[in-house]
Design an enzyme around this catalytic site. Structure first.
Site, PDB file in Angstrom:
ATOM      1  N   ILE A   1       0.815  -1.215   0.000  1.00 50.74           N
ATOM      2  CA  ILE A   1       0.000   0.000   0.000  1.00 50.74           C
ATOM      3  C   ILE A   1       0.853   1.273   0.000  1.00 50.74           C
ATOM      4  CG2 ILE A   1      -0.315   0.222   2.508  1.00 50.74           C
ATOM      5  CD1 ILE A   1      -3.347   0.857   1.783  1.00 50.74           C
TER       6      ILE A   1
ATOM      7  N   GLY B   1       3.627  -3.705  11.249  1.00 47.08           N
ATOM      8  CA  GLY B   1       2.770  -3.983  10.101  1.00 47.08           C
ATOM      9  C   GLY B   1       2.603  -2.800   9.166  1.00 47.08           C
TER      10      GLY B   1
ATOM     11  N   ASP C   1       1.068  -0.003   9.645  1.00 47.61           N
ATOM     12  CA  ASP C   1       1.312   1.270  10.335  1.00 47.61           C
ATOM     13  C   ASP C   1       2.794   1.640  10.282  1.00 47.61           C
ATOM     14  OD1 ASP C   1       0.745   3.537  11.898  1.00 47.61           O
ATOM     15  OD2 ASP C   1       0.681   2.404  13.774  1.00 47.61           O
TER      16      ASP C   1
ATOM     17  N   THR D   1      -6.416  -7.473  10.285  1.00 45.05           N
ATOM     18  CA  THR D   1      -6.174  -8.886   9.978  1.00 45.05           C
ATOM     19  C   THR D   1      -4.755  -9.349  10.290  1.00 45.05           C
ATOM     20  OG1 THR D   1      -5.616  -8.457   7.660  1.00 45.05           O
ATOM     21  CG2 THR D   1      -7.938  -8.902   8.175  1.00 45.05           C
TER      22      THR D   1
END
Length: 179
Positions: free
Chosen positions: A17, A38, A40, A128
């Site tokens: 992303i 992750g 973030d 997730t």
């Protein structure tokens, strides 16, 4: 995978992303807004100091970001001009309002995007990872929340689900394909 719903393209892509060229990406943040692991951590590392500085300012004004709500910052060094930070729920067996809280993450992010005139937005698979939300259930909630917003009048041109792993990618492709 791509579908058009009420004039907006709904896309599922596999990738990172932080490389999205959409106007805005969504960060699966923690309530402190100060970065973490992750998605973030990856967004904070790739976006640079400006994102953290704005998160610190927001935190000092608001005291962080509650689960299901969203805040917006610059995209810093990212291709995306904006980052919307939302805090997903930790999975507790599905009996503590997790689905409503997760749906609120997507709805809050889209509401904030609309308020800022953002027409294209990329979402990660919120909650997730380390938060343990079952991927299949999270996909149902995410797609339901986004299609619910797209069912009414809106200003979105493109909404992406960016799946880092192939398991999420396959789940999202299957479910979006059924729309």
């Amino acid at each position: 995978m791509e579908k058009t719903l009420n004039g907006a393209k709904l896309e599922v892509v596999q990738g990172d992303i932080t490389q999205s060229a959409m106007a805005c990406i969504v960060n699966a943040a923690n309530s402190s807004l100060l970065g973490g692991g992750g998605v973030d951590g990856a967004i904070h590392r790739a976006g640079g100091r400006r994102i953290l500085d704005e998160c610190v300012r927001i935190r000092s004004e608001r005291g962080g970001c509650p689960v299901g709500e969203a805040v917006i910052t610059t995209g810093g060094n990212l291709k995306a001009k904006h980052v919307i930070h939302t805090v997903g729920p930790v999975w507790n067996g599905g009996k503590k309002g997790e689905a409503e809280k997760l749906g609120n993450c997507y709805r809050s992010a889209l509401r904030l995007a609309e308020q800022h005139g953002i027409a294209s937005i990329s979402f990660p698979n919120i909650s997730t990872g380390i938060y343990g939300y079952p991927k299949d259930e999270a996909a149902e909630v995410a797609i339901g929340a986004v299609t619910g917003v797209l069912a009414r009048k809106h200003g979105f041109e493109r909404i992406q689900f960016v799946c880092f792993d192939f398991e999420n990618y396959d789940l999202y492709v299957e479910r979006v394909g059924e729309l």
